[in-house]
Design a protein around this motif. Structure first.
Motif, PDB file in Angstrom:
ATOM      1  N   UNK A   1       1.309   8.136 -14.079  1.00 28.32           N
ATOM      2  CA  UNK A   1       0.843   8.593 -12.777  1.00 28.32           C
ATOM      3  C   UNK A   1      -0.469   7.932 -12.344  1.00 28.32           C
ATOM      4  N   UNK A   2      -1.380   7.760 -13.280  1.00 25.84           N
ATOM      5  CA  UNK A   2      -2.713   7.274 -12.918  1.00 25.84           C
ATOM      6  C   UNK A   2      -2.894   5.782 -13.158  1.00 25.84           C
ATOM      7  N   UNK A   3      -1.798   5.098 -13.429  1.00 23.11           N
ATOM      8  CA  UNK A   3      -1.897   3.647 -13.595  1.00 23.11           C
ATOM      9  C   UNK A   3      -0.701   2.976 -12.918  1.00 23.11           C
ATOM     10  N   UNK A   4      -0.468   3.404 -11.673  1.00 22.79           N
ATOM     11  CA  UNK A   4       0.666   2.907 -10.900  1.00 22.79           C
ATOM     12  C   UNK A   4       0.210   2.518  -9.504  1.00 22.79           C
ATOM     13  N   UNK A   5       0.662   1.356  -9.042  1.00 19.55           N
ATOM     14  CA  UNK A   5       0.409   0.934  -7.673  1.00 19.55           C
ATOM     15  C   UNK A   5       1.717   1.036  -6.893  1.00 19.55           C
ATOM     16  N   UNK A   6       1.595   1.123  -5.579  1.00 15.12           N
ATOM     17  CA  UNK A   6       2.762   1.317  -4.716  1.00 15.12           C
ATOM     18  C   UNK A   6       2.860   0.159  -3.735  1.00 15.12           C
ATOM     19  N   UNK A   7       4.012  -0.487  -3.694  1.00 17.22           N
ATOM     20  CA  UNK A   7       4.251  -1.551  -2.728  1.00 17.22           C
ATOM     21  C   UNK A   7       4.541  -0.920  -1.369  1.00 17.22           C
ATOM     22  N   UNK A   8       3.667  -1.188  -0.392  1.00 16.76           N
ATOM     23  CA  UNK A   8       3.790  -0.571   0.938  1.00 16.76           C
ATOM     24  C   UNK A   8       3.855  -1.653   2.015  1.00 16.76           C
TER      25      UNK A   8
ATOM     26  N   UNK B   1      -7.521   1.730   4.231  1.00 20.41           N
ATOM     27  CA  UNK B   1      -8.415   2.436   3.311  1.00 20.41           C
ATOM     28  C   UNK B   1      -7.755   3.714   2.801  1.00 20.41           C
ATOM     29  N   UNK B   2      -7.118   4.463   3.699  1.00 17.06           N
ATOM     30  CA  UNK B   2      -6.495   5.736   3.326  1.00 17.06           C
ATOM     31  C   UNK B   2      -5.423   5.544   2.261  1.00 17.06           C
ATOM     32  N   UNK B   3      -4.483   4.626   2.494  1.00 12.53           N
ATOM     33  CA  UNK B   3      -3.367   4.464   1.566  1.00 12.53           C
ATOM     34  C   UNK B   3      -3.796   3.754   0.286  1.00 12.53           C
ATOM     35  N   UNK B   4      -4.780   2.870   0.379  1.00 12.81           N
ATOM     36  CA  UNK B   4      -5.276   2.226  -0.840  1.00 12.81           C
ATOM     37  C   UNK B   4      -5.932   3.247  -1.756  1.00 12.81           C
TER      38      UNK B   4
ATOM     39  N   UNK C   1      -0.552  -1.339  -2.218  1.00 17.01           N
ATOM     40  CA  UNK C   1      -0.823  -2.752  -1.986  1.00 17.01           C
ATOM     41  C   UNK C   1       0.100  -3.223  -0.870  1.00 17.01           C
ATOM     42  N   UNK C   2      -0.370  -4.101   0.013  1.00  9.50           N
ATOM     43  CA  UNK C   2       0.468  -4.545   1.133  1.00  9.50           C
ATOM     44  C   UNK C   2       1.486  -5.596   0.705  1.00  9.50           C
ATOM     45  N   UNK C   3       2.716  -5.438   1.183  1.00  6.53           N
ATOM     46  CA  UNK C   3       3.755  -6.429   0.948  1.00  6.53           C
ATOM     47  C   UNK C   3       4.464  -6.724   2.265  1.00  6.53           C
ATOM     48  N   UNK C   4       5.044  -7.889   2.349  1.00  4.63           N
ATOM     49  CA  UNK C   4       5.844  -8.281   3.501  1.00  4.63           C
ATOM     50  C   UNK C   4       7.272  -7.818   3.265  1.00  4.63           C
ATOM     51  N   UNK C   5       7.795  -6.972   4.147  1.00  8.59           N
ATOM     52  CA  UNK C   5       9.140  -6.424   3.925  1.00  8.59           C
ATOM     53  C   UNK C   5      10.213  -7.098   4.771  1.00  8.59           C
ATOM     54  N   UNK C   6       9.814  -7.837   5.801  1.00  6.09           N
ATOM     55  CA  UNK C   6      10.811  -8.430   6.689  1.00  6.09           C
ATOM     56  C   UNK C   6      11.352  -9.755   6.176  1.00  6.09           C
ATOM     57  N   UNK C   7      10.648 -10.392   5.243  1.00  8.22           N
ATOM     58  CA  UNK C   7      11.095 -11.668   4.706  1.00  8.22           C
ATOM     59  C   UNK C   7      10.446 -11.889   3.343  1.00  8.22           C
ATOM     60  N   UNK C   8      10.967 -12.850   2.619  1.00  7.82           N
ATOM     61  CA  UNK C   8      10.412 -13.172   1.312  1.00  7.82           C
ATOM     62  C   UNK C   8       9.032 -13.797   1.501  1.00  7.82           C
ATOM     63  N   UNK C   9       8.058 -13.259   0.816  1.00  7.24           N
ATOM     64  CA  UNK C   9       6.689 -13.744   0.955  1.00  7.24           C
ATOM     65  C   UNK C   9       6.122 -13.999  -0.438  1.00  7.24           C
TER      66      UNK C   9
ATOM     67  N   UNK D   1       2.976 -11.873  -1.430  1.00 11.73           N
ATOM     68  CA  UNK D   1       3.264 -10.496  -1.833  1.00 11.73           C
ATOM     69  C   UNK D   1       3.804 -10.450  -3.256  1.00 11.73           C
ATOM     70  N   UNK D   2       4.736 -11.360  -3.554  1.00  6.32           N
ATOM     71  CA  UNK D   2       5.323 -11.397  -4.897  1.00  6.32           C
ATOM     72  C   UNK D   2       4.272 -11.733  -5.947  1.00  6.32           C
ATOM     73  N   UNK D   3       3.390 -12.670  -5.622  1.00  4.26           N
ATOM     74  CA  UNK D   3       2.345 -13.054  -6.582  1.00  4.26           C
ATOM     75  C   UNK D   3       1.413 -11.882  -6.874  1.00  4.26           C
ATOM     76  N   UNK D   4       1.044 -11.132  -5.843  1.00  2.37           N
ATOM     77  CA  UNK D   4       0.160  -9.983  -6.031  1.00  2.37           C
ATOM     78  C   UNK D   4       0.804  -8.935  -6.936  1.00  2.37           C
ATOM     79  N   UNK D   5       2.058  -8.598  -6.640  1.00  3.41           N
ATOM     80  CA  UNK D   5       2.764  -7.597  -7.448  1.00  3.41           C
ATOM     81  C   UNK D   5       2.934  -8.067  -8.885  1.00  3.41           C
TER      82      UNK D   5
END
Length: 329
Positions: free
Chosen positions: A116-123, A136-139, A145-153, A156-160
């Motif tokens: 629970x306390x060591x998990x990030x969420x792809x948003x 700021x709120x969601x972070x 963490x921000x990801x691109x959902x409309x196309x392969x980026x 985003x993949x590198x960050x995750x």
């Protein structure tokens, strides 16, 4: 004498007030066009601060003392499959279906404390990170963490991938957006790609009932047969409703298995969990294995081929009431 000294002091004070730079930003020439200020939002948002220890501690306090009690009160959860997480070597990728904006906090609050306390969420960067205050709120609240959902980026993949390598678990919703009616949409290959790239296991998750807690506001205002139309008017409001959270066995890519085929296996596992909600463990697995374990499950959790009102009814009706509903298999 006194008057001249006073006048001199006033002139010095006035001059000091007029000389702002370097104590303040310099003035901008009126003849030069001023560029728009740089917006550090979306994929450009710097979210590293949200994983520093003081912020993690504050988030844990909020999660354990406010979010979890509120979630239990608002959405009493039946949780199954936690035994799959007891002996797994993390970090892992949690791949879940997505029907409501409240899916993320409800899922996080059901995770064991070590996850629970060591998990990030792809948003989605275009929705949750389109404004500075939302970023700021969601972070802070979800370690998003921000990801691109409309196309392969690749960014985003590198960050995750980097965060997985650093030991962070990842929650991802492979559908790419919320389901319009509660049935699972086709899964995209993001989770499978990250699993192949990092060697981390994917834990399939099925969330049931969250759309009743916080519905997606319907885009179509048409009424179902016999309906009153109030669902469209009340969409988007929090309501108390029970939910189910099912965790499946961890999956890892087989040798030589490409991301597309592995993504199909992940979807098949989610389909099995979806059937388990409406039946039992044995019946769910028998129904999926009756055909090709992957091909048959691709549509098993996407609902019957029927009008929208009947699809909604079939999703929530117990098995004894779903006789005669045609399920695609």
């Amino acid at each position: 004498m006194g008057t001249s000294v006073g006048d001199h002091a006033q002139r010095l004070a006035a001059r000091a007030r007029s000389v702002r730079f370097p104590l303040a930003a310099p003035s901008w020439p009126t003849s030069v066009e001023r560029p728009d200020p740089e917006r550090k939002v979306g994929l450009d948002y710097d979210h590293e601060w949200s994983r520093r220890y003081p912020v993690r501690l504050a988030r844990a306090l909020v999660m354990d003392n406010i979010t979890r009690p509120a979630a239990r009160l608002l959405a009493p959860a039946t949780v199954r499959g936690l035994e799959h997480l007891r002996h797994i070597e993390g970090p892992v990728i949690f791949a879940a279906n997505h029907a409501s904006h409240i899916d993320t906090p409800l899922l996080l609050t059901t995770l064991p404390v070590e996850f629970r306390h060591h998990t990030v969420v792809a948003a989605a960067s275009d929705y949750f990170f389109d404004r500075k205050w939302k970023s700021v709120l969601w972070s802070f609240s979800l370690a998003a963490i921000p990801i691109e959902r409309s196309k392969v980026n690749r960014r985003s993949a590198d960050t995750a991938a980097e965060l997985l390598e650093e030991g962070w678990n990842l929650v991802i919703f492979p559908e790419g957006g919320r389901s319009p009616d509660g049935w699972t949409q086709p899964l995209r290959g993001g989770a499978a790609y990250l699993a192949r790239r990092t060697g981390r296991a994917v834990v399939p998750v099925y969330l049931h009932g969250t759309r009743h807690v916080l519905p997606k506001v319907p885009e179509d205002t048409g009424m179902a047969p016999g309906g009153s139309g109030t669902e469209s008017q009340r969409g988007g409001r929090l309501r108390r409703a029970p939910i189910s959270v099912l965790f499946g066995a961890p999956l890892t890519p087989d040798e030589g298995e490409n991301a597309h085929r592995f993504s199909d296996r992940v979807e098949a596992s989610v389909a099995t969990l979806a059937r388990e909600v409406h039946g039992d463990w044995w019946q769910a697995r028998r129904a999926v294995s009756a055909v090709d374990p992957v091909k048959g499950a691709e549509t098993a959790h996407r609902g019957p081929e029927a009008p929208a009102w009947r699809r909604s009814w079939a999703l929530d009706a117990p098995p004894s009431e779903r006789r005669g509903t045609r399920w695609p298999e």
